[in-house]
Scaffold this motif. Structure first.
Motif, PDB file in Angstrom:
ATOM      1  N   GLY A 198       0.830  -1.204   0.000  1.00  0.00           N
ATOM      2  CA  GLY A 198       0.000   0.000   0.000  1.00  0.00           C
ATOM      3  C   GLY A 198       0.863   1.253   0.000  1.00  0.00           C
ATOM      4  O   GLY A 198       2.075   1.194  -0.149  1.00  0.00           O
ATOM      5  N   VAL A 199       0.223   2.398   0.146  1.00  0.00           N
ATOM      6  CA  VAL A 199       0.985   3.637   0.201  1.00  0.00           C
ATOM      7  C   VAL A 199       0.947   4.191   1.616  1.00  0.00           C
ATOM      8  O   VAL A 199       0.143   3.758   2.446  1.00  0.00           O
ATOM      9  CB  VAL A 199       0.432   4.706  -0.780  1.00  0.00           C
ATOM     10  N   ARG A 256      -7.596   1.711 -10.020  1.00  0.00           N
ATOM     11  CA  ARG A 256      -7.117   0.737 -10.989  1.00  0.00           C
ATOM     12  C   ARG A 256      -6.925   1.402 -12.345  1.00  0.00           C
ATOM     13  O   ARG A 256      -7.790   1.302 -13.216  1.00  0.00           O
ATOM     14  CB  ARG A 256      -8.091  -0.438 -11.115  1.00  0.00           C
ATOM     15  N   LEU A 306      -3.429   5.825  -5.063  1.00  0.00           N
ATOM     16  CA  LEU A 306      -3.989   4.800  -4.201  1.00  0.00           C
ATOM     17  C   LEU A 306      -3.925   3.469  -4.942  1.00  0.00           C
ATOM     18  O   LEU A 306      -4.274   3.411  -6.113  1.00  0.00           O
ATOM     19  CB  LEU A 306      -5.460   5.111  -3.894  1.00  0.00           C
ATOM     20  N   PRO A 307      -3.526   2.402  -4.277  1.00  0.00           N
ATOM     21  CA  PRO A 307      -3.530   1.096  -4.940  1.00  0.00           C
ATOM     22  C   PRO A 307      -4.940   0.724  -5.395  1.00  0.00           C
ATOM     23  O   PRO A 307      -5.124  -0.065  -6.311  1.00  0.00           O
ATOM     24  CB  PRO A 307      -3.060   0.134  -3.853  1.00  0.00           C
ATOM     25  N   SER A 308      -5.928   1.302  -4.725  1.00  0.00           N
ATOM     26  CA  SER A 308      -7.307   0.952  -5.059  1.00  0.00           C
ATOM     27  C   SER A 308      -7.780   1.638  -6.338  1.00  0.00           C
ATOM     28  O   SER A 308      -8.842   1.302  -6.850  1.00  0.00           O
ATOM     29  CB  SER A 308      -8.218   1.317  -3.888  1.00  0.00           C
ATOM     30  N   SER A 360      -0.339   2.952  -9.089  1.00  0.00           N
ATOM     31  CA  SER A 360      -0.777   2.399  -7.811  1.00  0.00           C
ATOM     32  C   SER A 360       0.170   2.783  -6.671  1.00  0.00           C
ATOM     33  O   SER A 360      -0.252   2.893  -5.535  1.00  0.00           O
ATOM     34  CB  SER A 360      -0.910   0.878  -7.900  1.00  0.00           C
ATOM     35  N   ARG A 361       1.463   3.011  -6.977  1.00  0.00           N
ATOM     36  CA  ARG A 361       2.397   3.348  -5.909  1.00  0.00           C
ATOM     37  C   ARG A 361       2.444   4.846  -5.647  1.00  0.00           C
ATOM     38  O   ARG A 361       3.085   5.288  -4.695  1.00  0.00           O
ATOM     39  CB  ARG A 361       3.802   2.857  -6.259  1.00  0.00           C
ATOM     40  N   ALA A 363      -7.410  -1.354 -16.488  1.00  0.00           N
ATOM     41  CA  ALA A 363      -7.553  -1.387 -15.031  1.00  0.00           C
ATOM     42  C   ALA A 363      -6.476  -2.262 -14.408  1.00  0.00           C
ATOM     43  O   ALA A 363      -6.764  -3.288 -13.801  1.00  0.00           O
ATOM     44  CB  ALA A 363      -8.947  -1.876 -14.647  1.00  0.00           C
TER      45      ALA A 363
END
Lengths: 438, 438
Positions: free
Chosen positions: B106-107, B294, B290-292, B286-287, B168
């Motif tokens: 995650g971040v 897509r 937010l990883p969420s 994503s890095r 995505a």
């Protein structure tokens, strides 16, 4: 070398400098990545003030020809090669704006409450902790729970949330499914119009057939057998299930537009009728919410569920986490159900009104086909144009058209009512009449 | 039959009715879909008031055992089979909350400005007309223009927006790419840890190898050669390009974490070095965000671009349109660039602090490997546990761990600094020491 004519007013000087360098860059004489002379050096060489040069550079930068790098100076960008690459068809595309789009698969402009959806997305984004991590590969678990309840209540699909896989549309789901059933070799589709789905099967090496019951995989869309909304009768559903069971075929049930079955009771899902064996159920929300929201799901039968579980961790979730969280609460709060009721009523009225407008324009005896579901009707007209001639001509007049069949004498069009406001049906039909020359 | 004991207080009667029917449903004696007796009939039979029955039914409905259908009555839901299906491992999962997650991808919790992102999403959703239609299969065109500028400026990747395909995440992009290069049979990855990507190649029938330069497709991640951030030197990049050119191999350049190269200048992209031939460039956010979210993209070399164009219309876009529109403006306004600067500074500091905490805990001479990039370091410790024993034990203590290698005497862990606040590095290392027993 740049030749600055003396009579030029001072404020135009920087434009001369701008055009000089712009030309050098576009002609490729200053290559991408090369450093521009420093402001001081350039001012010296051209015998102009530093401010004039700076203004020219700023304009070049604003137009994307050069770019500033901190503590280093200006560099030529790749804009020249970029402009060179721009395809001509791209540039003169979309000259005529579309007035009436009969070919649209969008939703009715008035039907969707953006403010409401915005509120749900906002509330999802407020769940900071959840948004900071990757999503569950299978889809958010609370969302899958809500989906399980939703399809149990509405479609008699009885499953556990663990049987549900969420994805950003049908294709990502099929891209998980196909490798799970790679021992199967052939797939049957109802018509050649299911191109996006058949493409995926072809990509995985399947042979694609049409209406061929001997195939290993049988893809059906029971509420959308034809583009004009014919639905599969229950008797045929039961036959299909029995046939698949005997021959160990897998049915893929794409439950597209099951919500828009108007003229009879919603028919039971194949998944429900088959008791959850031999059937993969696929549902989506693009026709209920916004097509731009990419969230679909599939329900795996027991046999595939185990295979999937072994591989689940290798597939990242494709659907947006924020949209999954928002949709989860949106469904919980009953908005999907009310949106469905609203759209069913709306499209049923619009289809009726469109039929009337078509008959009013092309005569009471014109050939219209309507089904028990969906948002479209089929209209057959005498027309000597080919399909692509007709759609091109229509596009130039601002009319979006989808041609279903053509034979040189007649053409069958699919007219969707979803994106055109009811008040525009008559002028749209008039324009259609002019375009087809009938 | 239900036996209502007389001494029961009246207000408890409905609970008796509730439990009676609940039992029948859970035992499968009332089948899913069957109709409940009407309130009137039930009240008559049980000799109770209609209100009592109604209260019982309302409670059954609230708990999901039955469901009301308008103008029809109550029906038994599929809840019994659903409860039966709930897997036991699901229920006792996640008992220990994770205190410190060294395994997170995650971040950093503090680094992302949710309020800012929310504003951009909100503004995207306000573009109602755009949201009402499906997205462009290749990705929104304004977004692709911004991406082309962005990677030209930052990665020297010079391409037209038409060469860019949005999706995505990495997997949907590879699922478009693999069918385009199906004449190739083998693919090489740097290490077996690229499971999500290698899975896709396997799904399309490729043979997967590791560090094998003879493969038809060579997948590399030049800024992330190892989990602890080793990067590929320019010399090797040039050799690889030359090798691929001579042997007609295709390079896939996954530019993951190129933004987090701290201790030297960012190295040029392979795509840029190769002049856009034989290389597919893949980038993602994503890095950085937010990883969420897509959203990823790939840049196709000319040879593949033509092949793709022929098939483009058959693939629906998988990335959320709202997120594409939001990200487009977010980049235009310079927020991605400033977010990148911020994270690079943050992770560089955190990695240093984590190193110090590890040395402070395990001694100055402990075996740490660090690279020039990334958010992780590798730590090798004496440990007789197997990798899964260690991760299980750690999980039970609230510690997320990723084991890279193990040999019965030593274990090598990858410790990510991204999700743990700096102030928690020391207690997290202490806990790690206890868990490994070293």
């Amino acid at each position: 070398m740049l030749n600055i004519s003396a009579e030029h007013k001072k404020e135009h000087l920087y434009l001369e400098v701008y055009h000089y360098y712009r030309k050098l860059i576009l002609e490729g004489r200053l290559l991408p990545g090369s450093k521009m002379p420093s402001l001081r050096k350039c001012a010296q060489e051209l015998k102009l003030s530093r401010t004039t040069i700076e203004n020219a550079y700023l304009l070049l930068a604003a137009d994307g020809y050069i770019i500033a790098r901190a503590q280093s100076g200006y560099y030529v960008t790749g804009i020249a090669s970029k402009q060179h690459l721009l395809t001509p068809e791209k540039q003169d595309k979309d000259i005529t704006p579309c007035l009436y789009d009969f070919a649209s698969s969008g939703v009715d402009r008035e039907s969707f409450r953006f403010d409401l959806w915005q509120r749900y997305i906002k509330s999802a984004l407020r769940q900071g902790d959840r948004m900071l991590s990757y999503g569950e590969p299978q889809g958010e678990s609370d969302f899958r729970e809500v989906l399980a309840d939703y399809i149990r209540e509405r479609r008699n699909v009885i499953c556990s949330p663990d049987d549900i896989v969420v994805g950003a549309g049908l294709q990502p789901l099929l891209q998980i499914l196909c490798p799970l059933i790679h021992e199967r070799k052939t797939v049957s589709f109802p018509t050649p119009s299911f191109t996006t789905c058949s493409t995926i099967f072809q990509d995985y090496g399947f042979d694609v057939h049409y209406r061929d019951k001997s195939c290993d995989v049988i893809y059906v869309s029971p509420a959308h057998m034809t583009k004009w909304g014919e639905i599969m009768p229950v008797k045929r559903r039961l036959e299909l299930i029995r046939h698949a069971e005997i021959n160990d075929h897998l049915i893929i049930e794409d439950d597209f537009e099951n919500e828009f079955v108007y003229f009879q009771k919603p028919t039971p899902s194949l998944f429900g009728l088959a008791g959850g064996e031999n059937v993969v159920y696929i549902g989506s929300f693009s026709r209920l919410l916004l097509p731009s929201i990419r969230v679909s799901f599939m329900v795996l039968p027991r046999s595939l569920r185990e295979k999937y579980t072994k591989k689940a961790a290798f597939y990242n979730q494709t659907a947006s986490k924020a949209e999954q969280i928002a949709l989860c609460q949106f469904i919980r709060d009953g908005h999907l159900a009310s949106q469905t009721r609203k759209l069913r009523r709306l499209y049923s009225q619009k289809l009726k009104a469109l039929s009337q407008a078509v008959r009013g324009t092309f005569g009471q005896d014109c050939q219209i086909q309507t089904g028990a579901a969906g948002t479209s009707l089929a209209l057959t007209l005498p027309c000597s144009l080919t399909g692509s001639e007709l759609t091109d001509r229509a596009r130039n007049r601002g009319l979006g058209l989808e041609v279903l069949r053509e034979n040189g004498a007649e053409v069958t069009l699919v007219l969707s009512c979803s994106s055109i406001p009811s008040k525009d049906f008559l002028p749209a039909c008039q324009l259609l009449k002019e375009v087809t020359g009938s």
